[in-house]
Scaffold this motif. Structure first.
Motif, PDB file in Angstrom:
ATOM      1  N   HIS A   1       0.850  -1.177   0.000  1.00  7.34           N
ATOM      2  CA  HIS A   1       0.000   0.000   0.000  1.00  7.34           C
ATOM      3  C   HIS A   1       0.891   1.233   0.000  1.00  7.34           C
ATOM      4  N   VAL A   2       0.302   2.422  -0.035  1.00 10.92           N
ATOM      5  CA  VAL A   2       1.063   3.640  -0.110  1.00 10.92           C
ATOM      6  C   VAL A   2       0.720   4.541   1.045  1.00 10.92           C
ATOM      7  N   GLY A   3       1.736   5.399   1.399  1.00  7.30           N
ATOM      8  CA  GLY A   3       1.440   6.552   2.213  1.00  7.30           C
ATOM      9  C   GLY A   3       1.573   6.412   3.692  1.00  7.30           C
ATOM     10  N   ALA A   4       2.465   5.615   4.259  1.00  6.82           N
ATOM     11  CA  ALA A   4       2.589   5.552   5.713  1.00  6.82           C
ATOM     12  C   ALA A   4       3.567   6.582   6.210  1.00  6.82           C
ATOM     13  N   LEU A   5       3.314   7.121   7.406  1.00  6.39           N
ATOM     14  CA  LEU A   5       4.230   8.041   8.069  1.00  6.39           C
ATOM     15  C   LEU A   5       4.708   7.369   9.329  1.00  6.39           C
ATOM     16  N   CYS A   6       6.043   7.124   9.438  1.00  7.17           N
ATOM     17  CA  CYS A   6       6.581   6.370  10.567  1.00  7.17           C
ATOM     18  C   CYS A   6       7.616   7.222  11.265  1.00  7.17           C
ATOM     19  N   VAL A   7       7.448   7.493  12.573  1.00  6.24           N
ATOM     20  CA  VAL A   7       8.380   8.315  13.326  1.00  6.24           C
ATOM     21  C   VAL A   7       8.791   7.575  14.574  1.00  6.24           C
TER      22      VAL A   7
ATOM     23  N   PHE B   1       7.338  -4.603  12.550  1.00  6.89           N
ATOM     24  CA  PHE B   1       6.057  -3.915  12.407  1.00  6.89           C
ATOM     25  C   PHE B   1       5.784  -3.618  10.945  1.00  6.89           C
ATOM     26  N   ASP B   2       4.606  -3.997  10.479  1.00  6.10           N
ATOM     27  CA  ASP B   2       4.204  -3.823   9.095  1.00  6.10           C
ATOM     28  C   ASP B   2       3.257  -2.637   8.992  1.00  6.10           C
TER      29      ASP B   2
ATOM     30  N   ILE C   1       7.450  -0.690   5.037  1.00  6.31           N
ATOM     31  CA  ILE C   1       6.608   0.369   4.490  1.00  6.31           C
ATOM     32  C   ILE C   1       6.421   0.111   3.002  1.00  6.31           C
ATOM     33  N   SER C   2       5.537   0.912   2.382  1.00  3.83           N
ATOM     34  CA  SER C   2       5.300   0.743   0.956  1.00  3.83           C
ATOM     35  C   SER C   2       5.872   1.929   0.204  1.00  3.83           C
ATOM     36  N   ASP C   3       5.055   2.681  -0.522  1.00  5.32           N
ATOM     37  CA  ASP C   3       5.507   3.852  -1.271  1.00  5.32           C
ATOM     38  C   ASP C   3       5.087   5.138  -0.559  1.00  5.32           C
ATOM     39  N   ASP C   4       5.814   6.228  -0.827  1.00  6.85           N
ATOM     40  CA  ASP C   4       5.422   7.575  -0.398  1.00  6.85           C
ATOM     41  C   ASP C   4       5.334   7.701   1.113  1.00  6.85           C
TER      42      ASP C   4
END
Length: 289
Positions: free
Chosen positions: A34-40, A83-84, A113-116
């Motif tokens: 999928h697209v668009g995850a934000l991971c901090v 973590f996925d 993560i995926s894209d973006d």
């Protein structure tokens, strides 16, 4: 400074060569879900994100399982599976207390993560890749990743940060991969940072990449094609037959496209047969200062 095609070899006095291939190849794209995850990963917590093979006693818990777009995740204790975050967008990941993640599952990464996506590994975080072919952060295309903590790659053929491609022309030209912390390679044929093509990769002045004596064949930064790689920090190569920076080819993308050792940079090549920089056809190179 003018960038000219070529290859830098250390120690001084060794002959200059013009390789046509890099030591290894890699798939052109790594598809993910999928697209668009934000991971901090939190910058302010005293303990880090670590991968180890230990029984699970806790997990990375979404705020509303299953993980939803715009959700948040707190990682604490020990989790064997990593973590996925590839199936949701705008996700925030933080660590709480002593946190241990393992890359031994089919996920093959501490964070997938995926894209973006936008990932920050905080100053108090540590990612240790234990398993062969594992990764600290692994994702698809157009991912921005910044390491301010510590990444340790122990498993053979493991990668600290592993991403895909950037579109050409790039609709968002500021999509960098940055190391401002430490990356240490211990396993055979390990890689600190790898991208497929068209990324801007920087080892900042505060960044250090160490290829330990046990990491024979290791590569600090591997930009497969059409990447611009700059090291303003420190790269130390203690392993044999290892490489500081490798870029395969320039496939026709205009300069700046290539590898640069910036003015504040330090590159130490101590291993037999090791090379500070190796590039392929038509890739620009420069040493400033």
């Amino acid at each position: 400074t003018t960038m000219t095609p070529g290859n830098f070899r250390d120690p001084p006095g060794a002959p200059v060569t013009f390789p046509t291939t890099s030591p290894r190849t890699s798939p052109r794209k790594r598809p993910v879900a999928h697209v668009g995850a934000l991971c901090v990963l939190s910058l302010c917590l005293a303990s880090g994100l670590v991968l180890r093979s230990e029984p699970a006693s806790a997990a990375c818990d979404p705020d509303s399982p299953p993980l939803m777009n715009g959700g948040s995740v707190t990682c604490t204790g020990t989790d064997e599976t990593g973590f996925d975050a590839s199936a949701a967008s705008d996700v925030t990941i933080v660590t709480s207390g002593i946190t241990t993640l393992d890359d031994s599952s089919g996920l093959d990464a501490a964070i997938r993560i995926s894209d973006d996506n936008d990932v920050t590994i905080g100053a108090d975080a540590t990612i240790t890749v234990i398993d062969a072919n594992g990764a600290g952060v692994r994702g698809g295309d157009r991912n921005e990743v910044r390491n301010e903590g510590a990444i340790i790659v122990d498993g053979a053929n493991g990668v600290g940060i592993d991403v895909g491609s950037i579109d050409v022309p790039d609709p968002d030209p500021d999509t960098p991969i940055t190391n401002a912390g430490t990356i240490t390679l211990n396993g055979l044929n390990t890689i600190g940072i790898r991208s497929v093509d068209n990324y801007t990769i920087t080892n900042e002045e505060s960044g250090t990449i160490t290829i330990d004596a046990t990491a024979t064949g290791g590569i600090g930064i591997f930009g497969i094609d059409d990447n611009i790689v700059t090291s303003n920090g420190t790269i130390t190569i203690d392993a044999a037959n290892a490489f500081g920076i490798v870029i395969n080819e320039n496939t026709g993308v205009a300069l700046p496209n290539g590898a640069v050792f910036g003015e504040p940079s330090t590159t130490n090549v101590n291993g037999d047969g090791s090379i500070a920089m190796q590039v392929g056809n038509n890739v620009g190179t420069a040493a400033q200062g």
